[in-house]
Enzyme design. Structure first.
Site, mmCIF file in Angstrom:
data_model
loop_
_atom_site.group_PDB
_atom_site.id
_atom_site.type_symbol
_atom_site.label_atom_id
_atom_site.label_comp_id
_atom_site.label_asym_id
_atom_site.label_seq_id
_atom_site.Cartn_x
_atom_site.Cartn_y
_atom_site.Cartn_z
ATOM 1 N N LYS A 53 0.847 -1.202 0.000
ATOM 2 C CA LYS A 53 0.000 0.000 0.000
ATOM 3 C C LYS A 53 0.879 1.247 0.000
ATOM 4 C CE LYS A 53 -3.711 -2.524 2.116
ATOM 5 N NZ LYS A 53 -4.216 -3.141 3.343
ATOM 6 N N GLN A 97 -5.073 -2.151 9.446
ATOM 7 C CA GLN A 97 -4.813 -3.469 8.871
ATOM 8 C C GLN A 97 -5.387 -4.554 9.790
ATOM 9 O OE1 GLN A 97 -3.261 -3.955 5.762
ATOM 10 N NE2 GLN A 97 -3.972 -6.045 6.084
ATOM 11 N N ASP A 120 -11.575 1.899 3.523
ATOM 12 C CA ASP A 120 -11.693 0.441 3.441
ATOM 13 C C ASP A 120 -13.157 0.021 3.348
ATOM 14 O OD1 ASP A 120 -9.862 -1.531 3.136
ATOM 15 O OD2 ASP A 120 -9.337 -1.720 5.263
#
Ligand code: NDP
Length: 295
Positions: A53, A97, A120
């Site tokens: 990322k 994450q 997300d």
């Protein structure tokens, strides 16, 4: 032979469009899209994802912030970092994450992310917006699947899509995308899971199969009809003595037997996989541009 849906190529196209829009945003309004990523603990796979990322941000001209916390970090430390990012105007997207260490309540952490920075798409507000058809962040893998279908000129309206898997990150959101009464969508959707007594009964009726199971070879040639469109989300490691690593990555669908019957199919690797990061960057850019929630 089936059309092979090339996720690598399509994701590169998307990234190059993002790069152009990012430059325009900087030139016209002086805004640099900023993505903040939190990694708690030292899970090797998570660390690899976070690094990729970070690399994608660099390549596209985004500002990237990566914060690493030890595995014994406290829940309130995690939430206070998110609160700091929530009020930082240079941060347009916040990503935690997953998975988090067991002692941290994942739901509480996801709820603490400002929904206007939820790139997300896991915040219940983002999920709710998707379900009722309002604009908002759509989680990256399902958004990537939708983009693959759209950019491959596959018209799904009125088709029967069978989604295998009901996870919050893939199965549920992709089902919700596909049945929306919207352009490029409007499919009739069936969702299967371990409660399905005879999975093949459902998949054989599908015009489109989205496999998000996490087990190799769950769907074989006998489980599909001629002309089916297959999107294989699965990433499974199986032993392979011919590979120097001793393993290879395969999807949930037995590609070799299903591809000859299919009209279009994604390979694994190189199908859905590369799309996820591209869509994360896309969501972050949308957030920086600031008109995502306009109707
Ligand atoms: P989960 O394990 O969270 O969900 C799997 C789903 O499949 C569950 O709903 C489960 O049902 C269902 N399932 C399992 N076995 C069967 C079966 N035999 N018949 C019918 N349904 C079954 O997985 P994820 O959704 O997180 O991920 C799925 C796969 O996609 C994984 O291989 C993952 O690595 C991959 N993935 C790939 C991504 C990418 O390419 N970027 C991103 C995210 C995931 P039940 O609910 O009843 O348990």
């Amino acid at each position: 032979m089936a059309q092979i849906i090339d996720g690598k190529k399509i994701s590169e196209e998307i990234k190059s469009e993002i790069k152009e829009r990012t430059k325009l945003l900087l030139d016209s309004r002086g805004i640099v899209p900023g993505l903040a990523v939190l990694l708690v603990g030292d899970d090797a796979a998570s660390s690899i994802y976070v690094n990729s990322k970070n690399k994608a941000c660099d390549a596209l001209g985004f500002k990237s912030i990566v914060e690493r916390m030890p595995a014994d970090a406290k829940e309130n430390e995690v939430i206070s970092l998110i609160n700091k990012w929530n009020s930082d105007p240079e941060v347009h997207g916040i990503l935690v994450q997953l998975p988090l260490p067991k002692h941290i309540n994942e739901t509480k952490v996801l709820l603490s992310i400002n929904p206007t920075k939820d790139v997300d798409g896991f915040h219940p507000e983002s999920v709710g917006r998707l379900v009722v058809g309002l604009p908002g962040f759509v989680s990256c893998t399902p958004a990537g699947i939708f983009e693959l279908l759209k950019r491959s000129n596959i018209d799904i309206s009125g088709k029967h899509a069978v989604v295998v898997g009901r996870s919050n990150i893939v199965g549920k959101p992709i089902a919700n995308i596909l049945y929306q009464k919207k352009k490029h969508a409007n499919a009739v959707v069936t969702i299967c899971h371990t409660g399905a007594k005879d999975l093949s009964y459902y998949t054989k009726q599908a015009d489109i199969i989205i496999a998000a199971v996490g087990k190799p070879n769950v769907i074989k040639a006998d489980d599909v009809k001629d002309g089916v469109i297959v999107i294989d989300v699965g990433i499974n490691r199986v032993e392979d003595s011919s590979s120097p690593k001793g393993y290879k990555i395969v999807g949930d669908v037995d590609f070799d037997s299903v591809a000859p019957k299919a009209s279009a199919i994604t390979p694994v690797p190189g199908g859905v996989g590369p799309m996820t990061i591209a869509m994360l960057m896309h969501n972050t850019l949308l957030s920086a541009e600031g008109n995502l929630f306009d109707e």
